[in-house]
Structure formats: structure tokens, C-alpha cells
Design a protein around this motif. Structure first.
Motif, PDB file in Angstrom:
ATOM      1  N   LEU A 107      34.876  30.564  39.450  1.00  0.00           N
ATOM      2  CA  LEU A 107      35.729  30.954  40.581  1.00  0.00           C
ATOM      3  C   LEU A 107      36.446  32.269  40.314  1.00  0.00           C
ATOM      4  O   LEU A 107      36.596  33.098  41.219  1.00  0.00           O
ATOM      5  CB  LEU A 107      36.739  29.848  40.874  1.00  0.00           C
ATOM      6  N   ASP A 108      36.865  32.480  39.076  1.00  0.00           N
ATOM      7  CA  ASP A 108      37.504  33.755  38.737  1.00  0.00           C
ATOM      8  C   ASP A 108      36.526  34.911  38.908  1.00  0.00           C
ATOM      9  O   ASP A 108      36.894  35.987  39.397  1.00  0.00           O
ATOM     10  CB  ASP A 108      38.014  33.719  37.297  1.00  0.00           C
ATOM     11  N   ALA A 158      34.011  34.954  40.977  1.00  0.00           N
ATOM     12  CA  ALA A 158      33.706  35.094  42.403  1.00  0.00           C
ATOM     13  C   ALA A 158      34.841  35.738  43.188  1.00  0.00           C
ATOM     14  O   ALA A 158      34.614  36.332  44.249  1.00  0.00           O
ATOM     15  CB  ALA A 158      33.392  33.720  42.994  1.00  0.00           C
ATOM     16  N   ALA A 159      36.062  35.620  42.676  1.00  0.00           N
ATOM     17  CA  ALA A 159      37.254  35.978  43.444  1.00  0.00           C
ATOM     18  C   ALA A 159      37.264  37.385  44.038  1.00  0.00           C
ATOM     19  O   ALA A 159      37.766  37.575  45.159  1.00  0.00           O
ATOM     20  CB  ALA A 159      38.497  35.766  42.575  1.00  0.00           C
ATOM     21  N   PRO A 160      36.744  38.412  43.356  1.00  0.00           N
ATOM     22  CA  PRO A 160      36.835  39.761  43.946  1.00  0.00           C
ATOM     23  C   PRO A 160      35.936  39.996  45.152  1.00  0.00           C
ATOM     24  O   PRO A 160      36.072  41.041  45.807  1.00  0.00           O
ATOM     25  CB  PRO A 160      36.394  40.674  42.784  1.00  0.00           C
ATOM     26  N   THR A 191      33.744  35.740  50.496  1.00  0.00           N
ATOM     27  CA  THR A 191      33.231  34.380  50.295  1.00  0.00           C
ATOM     28  C   THR A 191      31.792  34.232  50.761  1.00  0.00           C
ATOM     29  O   THR A 191      31.050  33.418  50.217  1.00  0.00           O
ATOM     30  CB  THR A 191      34.111  33.364  51.029  1.00  0.00           C
ATOM     31  N   GLN A 202      39.774  22.057  39.999  1.00  0.00           N
ATOM     32  CA  GLN A 202      38.953  23.238  40.259  1.00  0.00           C
ATOM     33  C   GLN A 202      38.027  23.038  41.460  1.00  0.00           C
ATOM     34  O   GLN A 202      37.734  23.997  42.185  1.00  0.00           O
ATOM     35  CB  GLN A 202      38.155  23.612  39.011  1.00  0.00           C
ATOM     36  N   ARG A 230      40.259  23.695  44.294  1.00  0.00           N
ATOM     37  CA  ARG A 230      40.438  25.142  44.391  1.00  0.00           C
ATOM     38  C   ARG A 230      39.224  25.805  45.032  1.00  0.00           C
ATOM     39  O   ARG A 230      39.367  26.670  45.912  1.00  0.00           O
ATOM     40  CB  ARG A 230      40.681  25.732  43.006  1.00  0.00           C
ATOM     41  N   ALA A 231      38.026  25.386  44.602  1.00  0.00           N
ATOM     42  CA  ALA A 231      36.804  25.967  45.172  1.00  0.00           C
ATOM     43  C   ALA A 231      36.747  25.760  46.675  1.00  0.00           C
ATOM     44  O   ALA A 231      36.347  26.658  47.432  1.00  0.00           O
ATOM     45  CB  ALA A 231      35.578  25.361  44.495  1.00  0.00           C
ATOM     46  N   ARG A 281      39.380  25.223  48.676  1.00  0.00           N
ATOM     47  CA  ARG A 281      40.475  25.983  49.290  1.00  0.00           C
ATOM     48  C   ARG A 281      40.109  27.453  49.434  1.00  0.00           C
ATOM     49  O   ARG A 281      40.463  28.106  50.432  1.00  0.00           O
ATOM     50  CB  ARG A 281      41.736  25.823  48.438  1.00  0.00           C
ATOM     51  N   GLU A 282      39.366  27.974  48.458  1.00  0.00           N
ATOM     52  CA  GLU A 282      38.977  29.389  48.481  1.00  0.00           C
ATOM     53  C   GLU A 282      37.667  29.631  49.232  1.00  0.00           C
ATOM     54  O   GLU A 282      37.213  30.777  49.329  1.00  0.00           O
ATOM     55  CB  GLU A 282      38.870  29.908  47.036  1.00  0.00           C
ATOM     56  N   ARG A 299      34.584  28.638  48.441  1.00  0.00           N
ATOM     57  CA  ARG A 299      33.565  29.121  47.505  1.00  0.00           C
ATOM     58  C   ARG A 299      32.439  28.131  47.223  1.00  0.00           C
ATOM     59  O   ARG A 299      31.481  28.481  46.523  1.00  0.00           O
ATOM     60  CB  ARG A 299      34.226  29.491  46.172  1.00  0.00           C
TER      61      ARG A 299
END
Length: 275
Positions: free
Chosen positions: A159-160, A162-164, A167, A188, A191-192, A194-195, A197
Motif C-alpha cells: 500500500l505504501d 501504491a500510494a503515490p 487508484t 491493512q 486500509r486497502a 479505505r484507500e 486499492r
């Protein structure tokens, strides 16, 4: 009778040819498959796309791209070119998901160096993937594969990375076999979701003792230690509800059996242990 949400990754019944995979799925009322590049290339990309399309099958993912951690400039350029080809193959097959296995630690390098190479490769490839309607799906692998196969070991690391990126260009794979052990796995997965991803959800069981050559140590659903239904419930709550679930098992014992028998058993186990 169709089993909802079931997608058969072709590696689960590796003994089948691509044509046998398609006909076997149709006979068993399975409507979705995950494909690997090598059998598709051997059969012919356009022929394979027509084969699955004419059978009414959807392709939930193509595996695999990645292996970004080459230090030689020419080798690294070749890897990036191969990943661009993989993106084009995914688009031709009608899937929006290309699974990435990042690569291990290069000779003389460090794990930190390797992870930086993965980030650099994503920056080069993500826009190209987006132009083709394909999402790069970073798959974290169990830490035992870190040195030689995948320096991304946790969902949090994926996820870190992928973050930049948007989506729709970069997501992650939630694979029970690789992440079940992580004490942060539920957080996690949340989190995935929520983001935005989650790009793929795959299931296989963890059996012990591991066979020689741990790459082939994935177990039939229900034969091992993973709480697959619990992880499915968390993943559904994170936004995957109603989406396909790929069964991807590398297991020589399954590969030595009749494919139709393996598929019947896998559908039963999926219903019993995952749904």
C-alpha cells in the motif's frame, strides 16, 4: 449449479491446457478465470482472447508482471519493456488487473535498494497501464520469498508503494496464502479498502510441513491453518463484497489428479471454507 464469486486461477489445475481450462470451466458452470502469461503466449494472445470471450468467461487477472530489481541497465530496460507487453496482453484479454511480483534482492544489493527499484518501476509503468485501462496489482509475498522473489512482504508495504499513484493505475492483491500470518493483516485490509486499492482477492491454504520447494506449498482450501472465511469477511467489509475471489493453488498433488475432479473438490471447498 454455479458457485457465486468463484474464479479459477489456471495454476490451480496446471495440468489442463488453455482449451481444457475453458471447456472444463464451462462444463462446471464456472464463469471466471485468472490466467498466466506463459500459457496464453504459447496458445497465441489473440486466439486466447477469442477463446475465453466466445466461451463467455471473464478474466479476473493476468499473472504476472514485475521482477523489477535488475541492476544492469539493459536488463532493467528489458524488464520494463516486458511489463509494457504484459499490460497490453491484459488489455487484449479483457482484464483490468495485472498482478505484479516485484523481484528479489539483486546480487550485491540490499533490500532497501530493491524496494526503491520497485517504486521507480511503478512510476514508469503506472501511466502506461492507465492508458490501457489496466491496473498494476502489487502482490506482497510471504517473507520467505523476500531474498529471491519479492521484496514486498506485507500488505502495508504494498500500500505504501501504491500510494503515490492514482487508484485506477495501481492497487494491491490480497492473497490469503501470503499475508495471513501478519498481525496487522486485518488493519491493512481495512486500509486497502479505505484507500480504494484492492485489485484482487486470492485464496489458498497454508499447509505444514511445507513440501520441498515451498513455492509449491499452497494447500487445498480447508487443509491448512488459514482462517479464509474470516479474511474474506474483512475483505468484503473493506469493499470487495460481491467481487470475484480467485482460487490460486500451486500444489503438485493436485496437478497429478484428474482436472475435473480437482475442480469439483475445489468448488466444494470454496463453498465450505470461503463463502
Amino acid at each position: 449449479m454455479s458457485v457465486p464469486r468463484f474464479s479459477l486461477n489456471s495454476q490451480t489445475i496446471k495440468q489442463w491446457s488453455l482449451e481444457e481450462l475453458v471447456s472444463g470451466c464451462v462444463a462446471a458452470d464456472v464463469s471466471a478465470v485468472g490466467l498466466w502469461r506463459e500459457p496464453v503466449q504459447e496458445y497465441g494472445l489473440e486466439r486466447a482472447a477469442k477463446l475465453v470471450r466466445d466461451a463467455g468467461l471473464s478474466v479476473t487477472s493476468l499473472c504476472r508482471g514485475g521482477f523489477f530489481t535488475a541492476t544492469d541497465p539493459a536488463e532493467r530496460a528489458a524488464k520494463l519493456d516486458d511489463n509494457r507487453t504484459a499490460i497490453e496482453e491484459a488489455a487484449t484479454l479483457g482484464t483490468d488487473t495485472l498482478v505484479l511480483v516485484s523481484g528479489g534482492i539483486p546480487q550485491g544489493g540490499t533490500v532497501g535498494d530493491a524496494r526503491s527499484m520497485v517504486a521507480d518501476a511503478l512510476a514508469e509503468l503506472a501511466p502506461f497501464a492507465g492508458e490501457h485501462g489496466v491496473r498494476l496489482a502489487i502482490e506482497p509475498l510471504h517473507p520467505m520469498f523476500c531474498s529471491d522473489r519479492c521484496v514486498v512482504s506485507t500488505l502495508g508495504q504494498a500500500l505504501d508503494l501504491a500510494a503515490p499513484f492514482p487508484t485506477e493505475q495501481v492497487g494491491v492483491v490480497v492473497d490469503t496464502y501470503h499475508i495471513w500470518w501478519d498481525p496487522q493483516v486485518r488493519e491493512q485490509i481495512v486500509r486497502a479498502g479505505r484507500e480504494g486499492r484492492i485489485a484482487s482477492f486470492q485464496v489458498a491454504d497454508w499447509i505444514t510441513p511445507l513440501p520441498e520447494g515451498v513455492l509449491l506449498g499452497r494447500g487445498q482450501l480447508g487443509d491448512g491453518a488459514i482462517e479464509m472465511r474470516a479474511l474474506r469477511e474483512v475483505t468484503d467489509e473493506a469493499g470487495w463484497a460481491g467481487r470475484p475471489i480467485e482460487v490460486e493453488i500451486f500444489n503438485e498433488a493436485l496437478w497429478s489428479r484428474d482436472g475435473s475432479e480437482v475442480l469439483r473438490e475445489t468448488l466444494e471447498r470454496f463453498t465450505e471454507h470461503v463463502l
